[in-house]
Design a protein around this motif. Structure first.
Motif, PDB file in Angstrom:
ATOM      1  N   ILE A 280       0.839  -1.206   0.000  1.00  0.00           N
ATOM      2  CA  ILE A 280       0.000   0.000   0.000  1.00  0.00           C
ATOM      3  C   ILE A 280       0.867   1.247   0.000  1.00  0.00           C
ATOM      4  O   ILE A 280       0.614   2.230  -0.735  1.00  0.00           O
ATOM      5  CB  ILE A 280      -0.947  -0.019   1.214  1.00  0.00           C
ATOM      6  CG1 ILE A 280      -1.956  -1.171   1.079  1.00  0.00           C
ATOM      7  CG2 ILE A 280      -1.676   1.307   1.364  1.00  0.00           C
ATOM      8  CD1 ILE A 280      -2.816  -1.375   2.309  1.00  0.00           C
ATOM      9  N   HIS A 281       1.929   1.218   0.823  1.00  0.00           N
ATOM     10  CA  HIS A 281       2.821   2.374   0.881  1.00  0.00           C
ATOM     11  C   HIS A 281       3.488   2.617  -0.469  1.00  0.00           C
ATOM     12  O   HIS A 281       3.631   3.771  -0.918  1.00  0.00           O
ATOM     13  CB  HIS A 281       3.888   2.127   1.953  1.00  0.00           C
ATOM     14  CG  HIS A 281       4.843   3.273   2.126  1.00  0.00           C
ATOM     15  ND1 HIS A 281       4.497   4.454   2.755  1.00  0.00           N
ATOM     16  CD2 HIS A 281       6.143   3.433   1.718  1.00  0.00           C
ATOM     17  CE1 HIS A 281       5.525   5.276   2.748  1.00  0.00           C
ATOM     18  NE2 HIS A 281       6.533   4.679   2.124  1.00  0.00           N
ATOM     19  N   GLY A 282       3.860   1.534  -1.171  1.00  0.00           N
ATOM     20  CA  GLY A 282       4.513   1.696  -2.491  1.00  0.00           C
ATOM     21  C   GLY A 282       3.576   2.298  -3.512  1.00  0.00           C
ATOM     22  O   GLY A 282       3.979   3.182  -4.301  1.00  0.00           O
ATOM     23  N   ALA A 301      -3.626   0.908  -9.336  1.00  0.00           N
ATOM     24  CA  ALA A 301      -3.094   1.126  -7.992  1.00  0.00           C
ATOM     25  C   ALA A 301      -4.197   1.020  -6.949  1.00  0.00           C
ATOM     26  O   ALA A 301      -4.025   0.419  -5.869  1.00  0.00           O
ATOM     27  CB  ALA A 301      -2.411   2.497  -7.906  1.00  0.00           C
ATOM     28  N   LEU A 302      -5.360   1.604  -7.240  1.00  0.00           N
ATOM     29  CA  LEU A 302      -6.468   1.546  -6.280  1.00  0.00           C
ATOM     30  C   LEU A 302      -6.958   0.112  -6.086  1.00  0.00           C
ATOM     31  O   LEU A 302      -7.269  -0.310  -4.963  1.00  0.00           O
ATOM     32  CB  LEU A 302      -7.624   2.430  -6.763  1.00  0.00           C
ATOM     33  CG  LEU A 302      -7.363   3.949  -6.712  1.00  0.00           C
ATOM     34  CD1 LEU A 302      -8.534   4.710  -7.309  1.00  0.00           C
ATOM     35  CD2 LEU A 302      -7.102   4.400  -5.276  1.00  0.00           C
ATOM     36  N   LYS A 303      -7.029  -0.675  -7.194  1.00  0.00           N
ATOM     37  CA  LYS A 303      -7.442  -2.073  -7.070  1.00  0.00           C
ATOM     38  C   LYS A 303      -6.458  -2.868  -6.217  1.00  0.00           C
ATOM     39  O   LYS A 303      -6.840  -3.692  -5.362  1.00  0.00           O
ATOM     40  CB  LYS A 303      -7.574  -2.699  -8.451  1.00  0.00           C
ATOM     41  CG  LYS A 303      -8.805  -2.254  -9.223  1.00  0.00           C
ATOM     42  CD  LYS A 303      -8.895  -2.979 -10.562  1.00  0.00           C
ATOM     43  CE  LYS A 303     -10.157  -2.577 -11.313  1.00  0.00           C
ATOM     44  NZ  LYS A 303     -10.265  -3.285 -12.625  1.00  0.00           N
ATOM     45  N   SER A 304      -5.172  -2.619  -6.499  1.00  0.00           N
ATOM     46  CA  SER A 304      -4.149  -3.347  -5.723  1.00  0.00           C
ATOM     47  C   SER A 304      -4.206  -2.957  -4.247  1.00  0.00           C
ATOM     48  O   SER A 304      -4.128  -3.817  -3.350  1.00  0.00           O
ATOM     49  CB  SER A 304      -2.763  -3.046  -6.305  1.00  0.00           C
ATOM     50  OG  SER A 304      -2.667  -3.498  -7.640  1.00  0.00           O
ATOM     51  N   MET A 305      -4.335  -1.659  -3.950  1.00  0.00           N
ATOM     52  CA  MET A 305      -4.409  -1.226  -2.552  1.00  0.00           C
ATOM     53  C   MET A 305      -5.667  -1.763  -1.874  1.00  0.00           C
ATOM     54  O   MET A 305      -5.645  -2.133  -0.697  1.00  0.00           O
ATOM     55  CB  MET A 305      -4.370   0.297  -2.469  1.00  0.00           C
ATOM     56  CG  MET A 305      -2.992   0.884  -2.738  1.00  0.00           C
ATOM     57  SD  MET A 305      -2.885   2.653  -2.356  1.00  0.00           S
ATOM     58  CE  MET A 305      -3.965   3.334  -3.596  1.00  0.00           C
ATOM     59  N   TYR A 306      -6.759  -1.840  -2.644  1.00  0.00           N
ATOM     60  CA  TYR A 306      -7.990  -2.387  -2.079  1.00  0.00           C
ATOM     61  C   TYR A 306      -7.809  -3.864  -1.719  1.00  0.00           C
ATOM     62  O   TYR A 306      -8.227  -4.330  -0.662  1.00  0.00           O
ATOM     63  CB  TYR A 306      -9.130  -2.219  -3.080  1.00  0.00           C
ATOM     64  CG  TYR A 306     -10.440  -2.799  -2.593  1.00  0.00           C
ATOM     65  CD1 TYR A 306     -11.170  -2.180  -1.576  1.00  0.00           C
ATOM     66  CD2 TYR A 306     -10.946  -3.979  -3.153  1.00  0.00           C
ATOM     67  CE1 TYR A 306     -12.355  -2.713  -1.123  1.00  0.00           C
ATOM     68  CE2 TYR A 306     -12.130  -4.530  -2.695  1.00  0.00           C
ATOM     69  CZ  TYR A 306     -12.838  -3.891  -1.679  1.00  0.00           C
ATOM     70  OH  TYR A 306     -14.019  -4.431  -1.243  1.00  0.00           O
ATOM     71  N   GLY A 307      -7.158  -4.617  -2.613  1.00  0.00           N
ATOM     72  CA  GLY A 307      -6.901  -6.029  -2.331  1.00  0.00           C
ATOM     73  C   GLY A 307      -5.993  -6.221  -1.128  1.00  0.00           C
ATOM     74  O   GLY A 307      -6.247  -7.093  -0.271  1.00  0.00           O
ATOM     75  N   GLU A 308      -4.961  -5.410  -1.052  1.00  0.00           N
ATOM     76  CA  GLU A 308      -4.044  -5.523   0.094  1.00  0.00           C
ATOM     77  C   GLU A 308      -4.729  -5.108   1.389  1.00  0.00           C
ATOM     78  O   GLU A 308      -4.485  -5.679   2.461  1.00  0.00           O
ATOM     79  CB  GLU A 308      -2.802  -4.653  -0.144  1.00  0.00           C
ATOM     80  CG  GLU A 308      -1.880  -5.143  -1.254  1.00  0.00           C
ATOM     81  CD  GLU A 308      -1.281  -6.495  -0.947  1.00  0.00           C
ATOM     82  OE1 GLU A 308      -1.115  -6.829   0.255  1.00  0.00           O
ATOM     83  OE2 GLU A 308      -0.983  -7.247  -1.903  1.00  0.00           O
ATOM     84  N   SER A 309      -5.605  -4.116   1.326  1.00  0.00           N
ATOM     85  CA  SER A 309      -6.317  -3.693   2.539  1.00  0.00           C
ATOM     86  C   SER A 309      -7.270  -4.783   3.012  1.00  0.00           C
ATOM     87  O   SER A 309      -7.436  -4.996   4.215  1.00  0.00           O
ATOM     88  CB  SER A 309      -7.065  -2.389   2.276  1.00  0.00           C
ATOM     89  OG  SER A 309      -8.107  -2.584   1.324  1.00  0.00           O
ATOM     90  N   LYS A 310      -7.941  -5.474   2.027  1.00  0.00           N
ATOM     91  CA  LYS A 310      -8.800  -6.597   2.409  1.00  0.00           C
ATOM     92  C   LYS A 310      -7.983  -7.698   3.079  1.00  0.00           C
ATOM     93  O   LYS A 310      -8.403  -8.284   4.087  1.00  0.00           O
ATOM     94  CB  LYS A 310      -9.507  -7.161   1.173  1.00  0.00           C
ATOM     95  CG  LYS A 310     -10.631  -6.275   0.644  1.00  0.00           C
ATOM     96  CD  LYS A 310     -11.236  -6.874  -0.619  1.00  0.00           C
ATOM     97  CE  LYS A 310     -11.824  -8.230  -0.351  1.00  0.00           C
ATOM     98  NZ  LYS A 310     -12.457  -8.802  -1.570  1.00  0.00           N
TER      99      LYS A 310
END
Length: 482
Positions: A280-282, A301-310
Motif C-alpha cells: 500500500i505504501h509503495g 493502484a487503487l485495485k491493488s491497494m484495495y486487495g491488500e487492505s482486504k
C-alpha cells in the motif's frame, strides 16, 4: 542451606533422637514413681507381716510370764521376750504403759491416744488378730506400730505394742531407687548411642532424597528420585515428588515452547502485516509521484491497494480471533444437527467450489452442542483449504458425517495434490504454510487451520488430518454427541 557437624541443632535426626530419649526418660520416671510407691508398700507390708508372724509364734502364756516378770524386776533387766530392733510395750486396760523390751538404738516408743488402744481392745474380737499403724508422732521419726490384744484367763487384759522406726526401711528403699536411677542413666546412655546409629541408618533414604533434590535444584530437572528404598513413606514421597517433577518439566518445556512460538508468532505476524502495508505504501508513493493523473495507473493502484487492505483486514481479524480464543472465552452452545447446519451453508460452499464437484454424505443425524457461528467458520476454513488445493475443473470435495455410540465425526475430503508428510505435524501451527506461494496467491496467512483447531478444542473435540501426495487430503472433526 547445608548444615555441617555431627549434630546440627535443627536437624531432623537430632530432634528425633532427643524426642525418643525424652519419651524413654518420661517412661523411666513414670516407672520410677510406680516402683517407689509399690516398693514402699511392699517393704512396709513385709515388715509388718514379719512382726505379726513373730508375735503369733509366741503363746499368750509366755506374754503373761514376761509381763509379770517385767513388773517385778528392774527395767534394766533383760526381759524374756525380745525382738531385735524393736520396742515392746504392754498397755493394760487402764492405759498404763509397761516396757517389755527396748531397742538400744531407738529407745523412743510412740504413745497412741487412749481412744486408739480402747478401740483396738473393743473391736478386736479374736485374740490372734493384730492391728498395724504407720505414722509419725510428735515430730519424731515415722514408726511402724503393730498392736495385738493379750488374753489372760479368757479375758482381754491389754494390748502388746511393738514398734520400730522406718529409717532402715527408708534406707533400703533409697538404695533400691539409687540402683534404679543408675540403671536408668546407663540405659539412657546406651540408648543415646544406639538410637543415634539406628536413626542414621533409618534416615538414609531421606538423606538420599535431600541430596537428589539439591542436585535437581541445581538444574538437573530430568533426574528422578529412587522409589525402591525399602520404606513405604519415603517411596511414596519419592513417587509424589517424581510426579511433581514430571509436571514441572512438562510445564517448563511447554513454557519454553510457548515462548518460542510467541517469538515466531510475533516475527511472522510482523512479516505478514508488513507485506500489505509495504504494498500500500509503495502504491501511494507511485500515486504521489504523478501516477494519479494517469487513469489506467490510478485504477490499477487503487485495485491493488484495495486487495491488500482486504488481506490486511482479514489478517487483523484472524489475529484478534486467535487472541480471543487464547483467553478461553465461554462459548454459548446450543444443541443442533450439524448436517442441517452444513446443508444450510450449501449455497455458500458451492459458490466457493466453483466448477469443483461437491458431495454431501450424511447417512445419520449429527447432533451435538456447538456454537453455530464458530463452527461455521471452521467449516468455511476447511472447505476453503480444500478448494485451494484442488483443481478448479477436476476437483472433488466430499463432506461426510458419521456417528457411533459416543461421538460423531465430520470429514472434509478432497482429491487435490496432497500435503507432504513432514508438514502434517505443523499444519495447525500459527503462520505455518506448507506451500507459501499458493497461500500467497490466495491471500492466506497460515492462520485458518490454527483458528479451526482452537475452536474445535474449545468444543471439547479433536481435529485430525491425513494426506497422501497426488491422492488428496482429509480433515476429520470429532465431537461428543449430545
Amino acid at each position: 542451606m547445608k548444615h555441617k557437624g555431627f549434630f546440627p541443632l535443627n536437624s531432623l535426626r537430632l530432634q528425633l533422637l532427643f524426642r525418643s530419649l525424652l519419651v524413654i526418660l518420661s517412661l523411666l520416671i513414670l516407672i520410677g514413681v510406680f516402683q517407689y510407691v509399690f516398693m514402699k508398700q511392699f517393704i512396709y507390708t513385709n515388715k509388718i507381716r514379719s512382726i505379726e508372724d513373730q508375735i503369733h509364734l509366741i503363746p499368750d502364756d509366755v506374754w503373761k510370764h514376761d509381763i509379770e516378770t517385767s513388773q517385778n524386776v528392774k527395767q534394766s533387766s533383760r526381759p524374756m521376750v525380745y525382738f531385735p530392733g524393736v520396742n515392746i510395750t504392754f498397755i493394760n486396760q487402764k492405759i498404763t504403759f509397761l516396757r517389755l523390751a527396748k531397742d538400744p538404738h531407738h529407745s523412743y516408743f510412740p504413745k497412741l491416744s487412749a481412744s486408739t488402744y480402747k478401740q483396738v481392745i473393743k473391736n478386736i474380737k479374736q485374740p490372734d488378730n493384730t492391728m498395724s499403724i504407720i505414722k509419725k508422732i510428735d515430730g519424731h521419726q515415722e514408726q511402724v506400730i503393730v498392736l495385738k490384744p493379750i488374753v489372760f484367763d479368757g479375758e482381754i487384759q491389754g494390748v502388746i505394742q511393738i514398734d520400730t522406726p522406718t529409717e532402715s526401711l527408708r534406707d533400703l528403699l533409697i538404695r533400691q531407687m539409687i540402683i534404679f536411677l543408675m540403671l536408668s542413666l546407663t540405659a539412657m546412655t546406651i540408648a543415646f548411642f544406639v538410637f543415634s546409629s539406628v536413626l542414621k541408618q533409618t534416615l538414609i533414604p531421606l538423606f538420599i532424597i535431600t541430596k537428589k533434590v539439591e542436585h535437581i535444584n541445581a538444574g538437573s530437572l530430568h533426574d528422578r528420585l529412587p522409589v525402591n528404598q525399602g520404606q513405604i513413606e519415603m517411596d511414596s514421597l519419592s513417587l509424589s515428588i517424581n510426579e511433581m517433577l514430571e509436571r514441572l518439566e512438562e510445564a517448563f518445556k511447554a513454557e519454553t515452547e510457548a515462548k518460542e512460538q510467541m517469538r515466531r508468532f510475533v516475527a511472522d505476524a510482523s512479516h505478514e502485516l508488513r507485506t500489505p502495508l509495504t504494498s500500500i505504501h509503495g502504491f501511494l508513493e507511485v500515486l504521489l509521484r504523478g501516477a494519479s493523473s494517469n487513469p489506467g495507473q490510478l485504477n490499477n493502484a487503487l485495485k491493488s491497494m484495495y486487495g491488500e487492505s482486504k488481506r490486511l483486514r482479514k489478517l487483523i481479524q484472524d489475529l484478534l480471533l486467535l487472541a480471543q480464543l487464547d483467553q478461553l472465552p465461554p462459548f454459548q452452545k446450543e444443541s443442533c444437527f450439524l448436517d442441517e447446519l452444513i446443508l444450510d451453508m450449501k449455497p455458500q460452499l458451492m459458490l466457493l467450489a466453483g466448477n469443483r464437484k461437491v458431495l454431501f454424505d450424511f447417512p445419520s443425524r449429527l447432533s451435538s452442542d456447538i456454537n453455530k457461528d464458530q463452527f461455521k467458520q471452521v467449516i468455511l476454513n476447511l472447505f476453503s483449504n480444500a478448494v485451494q488445493h484442488t483443481n478448479r475443473n477436476t476437483g472433488v470435495i466430499q463432506v461426510i458425517g458419521k456417528t457411533n455410540e459416543k461421538e460423531l465425526s465430520l470429514t472434509i475430503q478432497d482429491n487435490g495434490h496432497g500435503i507432504p508428510q513432514e508438514h502434517l505435524p505443523h499444519l495447525f501451527e500459527r503462520f505455518y504454510k506448507a506451500d507459501a506461494s499458493r497461500s500467497r496467491a490466495y491471500g492466506g496467512a497460515g492462520l485458518g487451520l490454527a483458528i479451526s483447531a482452537s475452536i474445535i478444542e474449545l468444543h471439547g473435540g479433536k481435529i485430525r488430518v491425513e494426506s497422501k501426495l497426488n491422492v488428496g487430503t482429509s480433515f476429520e472433526i470429532v465431537l461428543p454427541l449430545t
